[in-house]
Design an enzyme around this catalytic site. Structure first.
Site, PDB file in Angstrom:
ATOM      1  N   LYS A 292      21.593 -40.333  24.385  1.00  0.00           N
ATOM      2  CA  LYS A 292      21.967 -41.426  25.292  1.00  0.00           C
ATOM      3  C   LYS A 292      20.807 -41.731  26.243  1.00  0.00           C
ATOM      4  CE  LYS A 292      24.129 -38.072  28.388  1.00  0.00           C
ATOM      5  NZ  LYS A 292      25.387 -37.365  28.683  1.00  0.00           N
TER       6      LYS A 292
ATOM      7  N   ARG B 141      36.634 -36.885  34.688  1.00  0.00           N
ATOM      8  CA  ARG B 141      35.883 -38.126  34.453  1.00  0.00           C
ATOM      9  C   ARG B 141      36.686 -39.007  33.513  1.00  0.00           C
ATOM     10  NH1 ARG B 141      29.625 -37.397  32.826  1.00  0.00           N
ATOM     11  NH2 ARG B 141      30.518 -36.678  30.871  1.00  0.00           N
TER      12      ARG B 141
ATOM     13  N   HIS C  50      34.458 -31.697  28.069  1.00  0.00           N
ATOM     14  CA  HIS C  50      33.124 -31.561  28.673  1.00  0.00           C
ATOM     15  C   HIS C  50      33.230 -30.657  29.902  1.00  0.00           C
ATOM     16  CE1 HIS C  50      28.982 -32.642  29.305  1.00  0.00           C
ATOM     17  NE2 HIS C  50      29.201 -33.265  30.443  1.00  0.00           N
TER      18      HIS C  50
ATOM     19  N   ARG D 253      27.114 -30.119  21.436  1.00  0.00           N
ATOM     20  CA  ARG D 253      26.380 -31.327  21.843  1.00  0.00           C
ATOM     21  C   ARG D 253      25.173 -30.905  22.675  1.00  0.00           C
ATOM     22  NH1 ARG D 253      31.711 -32.205  23.504  1.00  0.00           N
ATOM     23  NH2 ARG D 253      31.033 -32.158  25.679  1.00  0.00           N
TER      24      ARG D 253
ATOM     25  N   TYR E  96       0.586 -49.397  52.539  1.00  0.00           N
ATOM     26  CA  TYR E  96       1.548 -50.042  53.432  1.00  0.00           C
ATOM     27  C   TYR E  96       1.948 -49.141  54.593  1.00  0.00           C
ATOM     28  CZ  TYR E  96       2.420 -53.672  49.910  1.00  0.00           C
ATOM     29  OH  TYR E  96       2.298 -54.708  49.029  1.00  0.00           O
TER      30      TYR E  96
ATOM     31  N   CYS F 285       3.268 -47.893  46.252  1.00  0.00           N
ATOM     32  CA  CYS F 285       3.542 -49.334  46.203  1.00  0.00           C
ATOM     33  C   CYS F 285       4.362 -49.650  44.949  1.00  0.00           C
ATOM     34  CB  CYS F 285       2.241 -50.128  46.172  1.00  0.00           C
ATOM     35  SG  CYS F 285       1.057 -49.659  47.443  1.00  0.00           S
ATOM     36  N   MET F 286       4.646 -50.933  44.731  1.00  0.00           N
ATOM     37  CA  MET F 286       5.462 -51.312  43.583  1.00  0.00           C
ATOM     38  C   MET F 286       4.765 -50.966  42.267  1.00  0.00           C
ATOM     39  SD  MET F 286       7.179 -54.978  42.592  1.00  0.00           S
ATOM     40  CE  MET F 286       8.373 -55.088  43.897  1.00  0.00           C
ATOM     41  N   ASP F 287       3.459 -51.217  42.200  1.00  0.00           N
ATOM     42  CA  ASP F 287       2.745 -51.049  40.935  1.00  0.00           C
ATOM     43  C   ASP F 287       1.563 -50.098  41.011  1.00  0.00           C
ATOM     44  OD1 ASP F 287       4.245 -53.466  40.057  1.00  0.00           O
ATOM     45  OD2 ASP F 287       2.905 -54.425  41.500  1.00  0.00           O
TER      46      ASP F 287
HETATM   47  C1  LIG Z   1      25.261 -36.000  28.365  1.00  0.00           C
HETATM   48  C2  LIG Z   1      26.351 -35.266  27.706  1.00  0.00           C
HETATM   49  C3  LIG Z   1      26.088 -34.102  26.963  1.00  0.00           C
HETATM   50  C4  LIG Z   1      24.738 -33.427  26.925  1.00  0.00           C
HETATM   51  O1  LIG Z   1      24.638 -32.537  27.994  1.00  0.00           O
HETATM   52  P1  LIG Z   1      23.320 -31.622  28.216  1.00  0.00           P
HETATM   53  O2  LIG Z   1      23.611 -30.875  29.443  1.00  0.00           O
HETATM   54  O3  LIG Z   1      22.186 -32.590  28.382  1.00  0.00           O
HETATM   55  O4  LIG Z   1      23.178 -30.793  26.997  1.00  0.00           O
HETATM   56  C5  LIG Z   1      27.136 -33.527  26.269  1.00  0.00           C
HETATM   57  N1  LIG Z   1      28.379 -34.063  26.319  1.00  0.00           N
HETATM   58  C6  LIG Z   1      28.674 -35.158  27.042  1.00  0.00           C
HETATM   59  C7  LIG Z   1      30.064 -35.676  27.065  1.00  0.00           C
HETATM   60  C8  LIG Z   1      27.678 -35.790  27.769  1.00  0.00           C
HETATM   61  O5  LIG Z   1      27.977 -36.883  28.495  1.00  0.00           O
END
Ligand SMILES: *Cc1c(COP(=O)(O)O)cnc(C)c1O
Length: 387
Positions: free
Chosen positions: A39, A136, A166, A222, A268, A314-316
């Site tokens: 992601k 969540r 999670h 995951r 700045y 700065c910005m850039d």
């Molecule tokens: C981002 C995410 C992960 C990955 O977690 P890490 O700590 O980066 O391994 C796993 N499951 C869900 C639902 C997430 O949103």
């Protein structure tokens, strides 16, 4: 390969490090599928090249946050199963099915609406999200779960492929809340069994849980942050079962160098004043690249030494104090190694009082990504010129 960016600021992503980290996870967790979490453009690294490297190294699935990210991977030619972890709009179920993208569900109303919108000849894979304490998204009660199951039973075109939860604290030394969540999840799985529902995939572990708690692997894990070579939290660094290799580094080049007399100011607000005659270098990186103003006072590497960022970012552009006169074009490393010195993603996170996850995500689309494999540049991604 032709050059496809025209600024002296770029990120390098070491795909060998990604492969190493995935291969280590593959060996350490032999019995579960590896879902590579890519992601947020692979945590700022670049989604398609990271996804390909992870799949080649032993991951069998990918996960992203929302549908657009999944479609972006399909458009890059990636064929592997992809799971959207967050919410999707019910009206987009046909699009998801057409791209063979699995969605996360956690509301009966959503399932009912999705049935109304459904017009596809395909099958849509779904994963049921259970909230075991993250608070969540996810189903919390047995009633909600029964309602969802009932709605799914009259929709044979929805295939319940998986169920997951999670963890909120898998990266903390204190495991009490983690244990509570794990027990709740096991109980929730029992509700499913009671309804004779046995999804093919059961997954709950993020990187921290996968690397610390073998009893939590079920049949898929995951892996996000550990794939990028970053520790889920500094406090569990000593518990990691194998050494991680950081994939992300960030570089620029001096575009201007001048000697400034003692008592003169820089940038700045004139917040920095030289105490003696000093060599000041200008680096073409700024807060609009994600290198935020709070990094004033932090250090970067030139010629293998740490030097401070002086005056406001700065910005850039930003200015650094050089130890001596250096030529235009000298490489400046904002994150990564030069000779014996290293500025890690964790160093930046610590200076900013945040977590390492946020740092590569901050470095945004203005900064091209250069992908290296076996020491060679294999791909360049420039989201500005789309080259
Ligand atoms: C981002 C995410 C992960 C990955 O977690 P890490 O700590 O980066 O391994 C796993 N499951 C869900 C639902 C997430 O949103």
């Amino acid at each position: 390969m032709s050059r496809s960016f025209y600024r002296d600021t770029w990120v390098e992503v070491d795909l060998d490090a990604i492969s190493h980290n995935v291969q280590c996870a593959r060996k350490y967790i032999p019995d579960a599928e590896l879902i590579a979490v890519v992601k947020a453009n692979a945590y700022g690294h670049g989604d398609a090249p990271v996804a390909r490297a992870a799949l080649d190294a032993g991951a069998s699935r990918l996960a992203v946050a929302f549908l657009d990210e999944a479609i972006s991977l399909r458009e890059a030619g990636i064929d592997a199963p992809i799971l959207v972890l967050g919410a999707t709009r019910p009206e987009d179920v046909n699009l998801a099915a057409a791209h063979r993208i699995a969605l996360t569900v956690f509301q009966q109303d959503w399932i009912e609406q999705a049935k109304q919108f459904w017009s596809s000849e395909d099958v849509l894979q779904l994963h049921l999200k259970l909230d075991s304490g993250m608070g969540r998204v996810g189903i919390r009660t047995e009633e909600e779960l029964s309602a969802c199951i009932q709605s799914l039973q009259s929709a044979p075109y929805f295939d319940l492929e998986g169920v997951f939860t999670h963890f909120a604290t898998a990266d903390e030394l204190d495991t009490s809340y983690f244990v509570k969540q794990k027990e709740r999840f096991e109980n929730q799985i029992n509700w499913l069994t009671k309804h004779h529902i046995n999804p093919r995939l059961i997954h709950c572990s993020n990187s921290a849980a996968a690397l610390r708690f073998p009893e939590c692997r079920f049949n898929a894990v995951r892996i996000g942050i550990a794939m990028y070579g970053l520790t889920p939290s500094p406090e569990i660094r000593h518990l990691l079962p194998y050494p991680l290799q950081e994939a992300f580094s960030f570089h620029s080049k001096l575009v201007h160098v001048k000697r400034i007399e003692s008592g003169e100011s820089v940038s700045y607000g004139a917040t920095y004043t030289t105490e003696k005659d000093e060599w000041i270098g200008t680096v073409p990186v700024g807060y609009a690249d994600g290198w935020i103003r709070k990094l004033q006072g932090f250090e970067v590497l030139v010629d293998g030494v740490r030097v401070p960022i002086v005056g406001r970012v700065c910005m850039d552009q930003m200015m650094i104090r050089l130890p001596y006169d250096m030529p235009i074009g000298t490489q400046v490393t904002l994150i990564g190694r030069q000779k014996e010195e290293n500025v890690s993603v964790d160093d930046v996170a610590s200076y900013l009082d945040t977590i390492n996850y946020e740092v590569p995500c901050m470095v945004n689309f203005r900064v091209p990504r250069v992908f290296r494999q076996n020491g060679k540049i294999v791909e360049i991604e420039n989201l500005l010129t789309k080259q």
